[in-house]
Design a protein around this motif. Sequence first.
Motif, PDB file in Angstrom:
ATOM      1  N   THR A 118       0.827  -1.211   0.000  1.00 49.57           N
ATOM      2  CA  THR A 118       0.000   0.000   0.000  1.00 49.57           C
ATOM      3  C   THR A 118       0.858   1.257   0.000  1.00 49.57           C
ATOM      4  O   THR A 118       0.447   2.288  -0.543  1.00 49.57           O
ATOM      5  CB  THR A 118      -0.964  -0.003   1.206  1.00 49.57           C
ATOM      6  OG1 THR A 118      -1.947   1.027   1.023  1.00 49.57           O
ATOM      7  CG2 THR A 118      -0.239   0.252   2.518  1.00 49.57           C
ATOM      8  N   ALA A 119       2.066   1.187   0.564  1.00 45.54           N
ATOM      9  CA  ALA A 119       2.963   2.344   0.520  1.00 45.54           C
ATOM     10  C   ALA A 119       3.366   2.664  -0.913  1.00 45.54           C
ATOM     11  O   ALA A 119       3.490   3.838  -1.286  1.00 45.54           O
ATOM     12  CB  ALA A 119       4.205   2.077   1.368  1.00 45.54           C
ATOM     13  N   ALA A 120       3.557   1.618  -1.739  1.00 48.59           N
ATOM     14  CA  ALA A 120       3.918   1.846  -3.137  1.00 48.59           C
ATOM     15  C   ALA A 120       2.768   2.489  -3.908  1.00 48.59           C
ATOM     16  O   ALA A 120       2.963   3.474  -4.640  1.00 48.59           O
ATOM     17  CB  ALA A 120       4.315   0.523  -3.790  1.00 48.59           C
ATOM     18  N   TYR A 121       1.566   1.954  -3.750  1.00 47.65           N
ATOM     19  CA  TYR A 121       0.413   2.519  -4.450  1.00 47.65           C
ATOM     20  C   TYR A 121       0.109   3.938  -3.960  1.00 47.65           C
ATOM     21  O   TYR A 121      -0.168   4.839  -4.751  1.00 47.65           O
ATOM     22  CB  TYR A 121      -0.811   1.626  -4.259  1.00 47.65           C
ATOM     23  CG  TYR A 121      -0.858   0.457  -5.213  1.00 47.65           C
ATOM     24  CD1 TYR A 121      -1.505   0.559  -6.439  1.00 47.65           C
ATOM     25  CD2 TYR A 121      -0.249  -0.749  -4.893  1.00 47.65           C
ATOM     26  CE1 TYR A 121      -1.549  -0.513  -7.320  1.00 47.65           C
ATOM     27  CE2 TYR A 121      -0.280  -1.823  -5.766  1.00 47.65           C
ATOM     28  CZ  TYR A 121      -0.933  -1.698  -6.979  1.00 47.65           C
ATOM     29  OH  TYR A 121      -0.972  -2.766  -7.853  1.00 47.65           O
ATOM     30  N   THR A 122       0.141   4.121  -2.654  1.00 49.90           N
ATOM     31  CA  THR A 122      -0.147   5.440  -2.102  1.00 49.90           C
ATOM     32  C   THR A 122       0.951   6.433  -2.461  1.00 49.90           C
ATOM     33  O   THR A 122       0.678   7.619  -2.683  1.00 49.90           O
ATOM     34  CB  THR A 122      -0.300   5.352  -0.578  1.00 49.90           C
ATOM     35  OG1 THR A 122      -1.263   4.347  -0.256  1.00 49.90           O
ATOM     36  CG2 THR A 122      -0.753   6.673   0.014  1.00 49.90           C
ATOM     37  N   PRO A 158      -9.267  11.772  -2.237  1.00 51.66           N
ATOM     38  CA  PRO A 158     -10.275  10.904  -2.865  1.00 51.66           C
ATOM     39  C   PRO A 158      -9.679   9.604  -3.421  1.00 51.66           C
ATOM     40  O   PRO A 158     -10.236   8.524  -3.228  1.00 51.66           O
ATOM     41  CB  PRO A 158     -10.857  11.784  -3.973  1.00 51.66           C
ATOM     42  CG  PRO A 158     -10.659  13.178  -3.474  1.00 51.66           C
ATOM     43  CD  PRO A 158      -9.327  13.139  -2.767  1.00 51.66           C
ATOM     44  N   ALA A 159      -8.540   9.713  -4.107  1.00 52.97           N
ATOM     45  CA  ALA A 159      -7.900   8.511  -4.645  1.00 52.97           C
ATOM     46  C   ALA A 159      -7.357   7.629  -3.521  1.00 52.97           C
ATOM     47  O   ALA A 159      -7.402   6.392  -3.599  1.00 52.97           O
ATOM     48  CB  ALA A 159      -6.768   8.899  -5.596  1.00 52.97           C
ATOM     49  N   TYR A 160      -6.864   8.255  -2.466  1.00 51.04           N
ATOM     50  CA  TYR A 160      -6.345   7.493  -1.326  1.00 51.04           C
ATOM     51  C   TYR A 160      -7.469   6.733  -0.622  1.00 51.04           C
ATOM     52  O   TYR A 160      -7.253   5.640  -0.101  1.00 51.04           O
ATOM     53  CB  TYR A 160      -5.648   8.448  -0.352  1.00 51.04           C
ATOM     54  CG  TYR A 160      -5.010   7.763   0.831  1.00 51.04           C
ATOM     55  CD1 TYR A 160      -4.191   6.660   0.668  1.00 51.04           C
ATOM     56  CD2 TYR A 160      -5.229   8.229   2.126  1.00 51.04           C
ATOM     57  CE1 TYR A 160      -3.594   6.037   1.750  1.00 51.04           C
ATOM     58  CE2 TYR A 160      -4.640   7.611   3.216  1.00 51.04           C
ATOM     59  CZ  TYR A 160      -3.828   6.515   3.023  1.00 51.04           C
ATOM     60  OH  TYR A 160      -3.246   5.893   4.099  1.00 51.04           O
ATOM     61  N   THR A 161      -8.664   7.285  -0.626  1.00 49.87           N
ATOM     62  CA  THR A 161      -9.801   6.592  -0.033  1.00 49.87           C
ATOM     63  C   THR A 161     -10.086   5.291  -0.775  1.00 49.87           C
ATOM     64  O   THR A 161     -10.346   4.250  -0.156  1.00 49.87           O
ATOM     65  CB  THR A 161     -11.052   7.490  -0.057  1.00 49.87           C
ATOM     66  OG1 THR A 161     -10.763   8.708   0.619  1.00 49.87           O
ATOM     67  CG2 THR A 161     -12.231   6.808   0.619  1.00 49.87           C
ATOM     68  N   ASN A 162     -10.017   5.329  -2.097  1.00 50.82           N
ATOM     69  CA  ASN A 162     -10.203   4.114  -2.883  1.00 50.82           C
ATOM     70  C   ASN A 162      -9.110   3.086  -2.580  1.00 50.82           C
ATOM     71  O   ASN A 162      -9.374   1.882  -2.504  1.00 50.82           O
ATOM     72  CB  ASN A 162     -10.203   4.447  -4.373  1.00 50.82           C
ATOM     73  CG  ASN A 162     -11.502   5.072  -4.829  1.00 50.82           C
ATOM     74  OD1 ASN A 162     -12.565   4.504  -4.636  1.00 50.82           O
ATOM     75  ND2 ASN A 162     -11.419   6.243  -5.410  1.00 50.82           N
ATOM     76  N   GLU A 163      -7.886   3.555  -2.425  1.00 52.20           N
ATOM     77  CA  GLU A 163      -6.783   2.646  -2.089  1.00 52.20           C
ATOM     78  C   GLU A 163      -7.006   2.000  -0.732  1.00 52.20           C
ATOM     79  O   GLU A 163      -6.735   0.807  -0.550  1.00 52.20           O
ATOM     80  CB  GLU A 163      -5.464   3.420  -2.100  1.00 52.20           C
ATOM     81  CG  GLU A 163      -4.280   2.699  -1.469  1.00 52.20           C
ATOM     82  CD  GLU A 163      -3.954   1.360  -2.112  1.00 52.20           C
ATOM     83  OE1 GLU A 163      -3.332   0.529  -1.438  1.00 52.20           O
ATOM     84  OE2 GLU A 163      -4.320   1.148  -3.291  1.00 52.20           O
TER      85      GLU A 163
END
Length: 268
Positions: free
Chosen positions: A127-131, A175-180
């Motif tokens: 999740t650190a990579a995606y975020t 908003p994008a982080y909420t989806n993640e």
Amino acid sequence: MSCVQTIMDYGLRAIGIGERLLPRSDFTLCQQFTLIGSGMIWNIYFGIFALLFGFFLATVVALGKGSRHVWLRKPSEWFIFIFRGSPLFIQFFFAYFLFLSLKSVNPMFDAFTSAWLGALIVLFLNTAAYTGEIFYGALRSIPKGDVEAADAYGLSGWARFRRVIWPTMLRLAWPAYTNEAIFLFHATTLVYFTGFPAWQQRGDALYYANYFADKTFNPFVPYPILAGYFILLSLAIIGCFGLVNRYLNRHLPSDRRAKLKIRPQIIR
């Protein structure tokens, strides 16, 4: 056995409290709701701590990727590329056998072969990579006028980052982080289907749903129950992140505040 007694016996079984033996026959809806709900404790544990640690690492990775120094930029880019470019299931698989190999060399790595730590590390890095990529995109989207205004007020270095760049980055990325965050909680169901063992059958929600599906030969009861729990969990995440989003945008007029648009990722 009454439903109340079932809840008392199995409500915390996933963390080792209550009845040790799983039901073997005459499965009731109460047993399925209770045990699958008990397993949700692990899904919530993995999700919360992976998000918590991953948030701070993602900020560092995003800043590293945006750095002008190649010795900071390249490691960040490769970290994001590796964890975003490979399936999460494979990451669990290789991490478990890496920890198993380290354990054979030094017993201090014994805890890393357990899901509560080993799987958490994999989720945290993933999740650190995606975020980090989300935050990096937000950093690139910060209006130049905001930075110039900070310079005009004499802000520089850490003060400018803390008071202008970081809050603006979060506001744009939220908003994008909420989806993640929602996808991460869903991804926690992979933990016990990889190499990490469920010690004494203390698994997560999907582990118990799969147990009932195998025993009853009827997946149309436990899996919808599991889906219902995750829908409720997703609604709770949306609510909590919505409050944070409102706080981050509190200085904007109501008609300009960014609204959360939830788009769950079906395939990562």
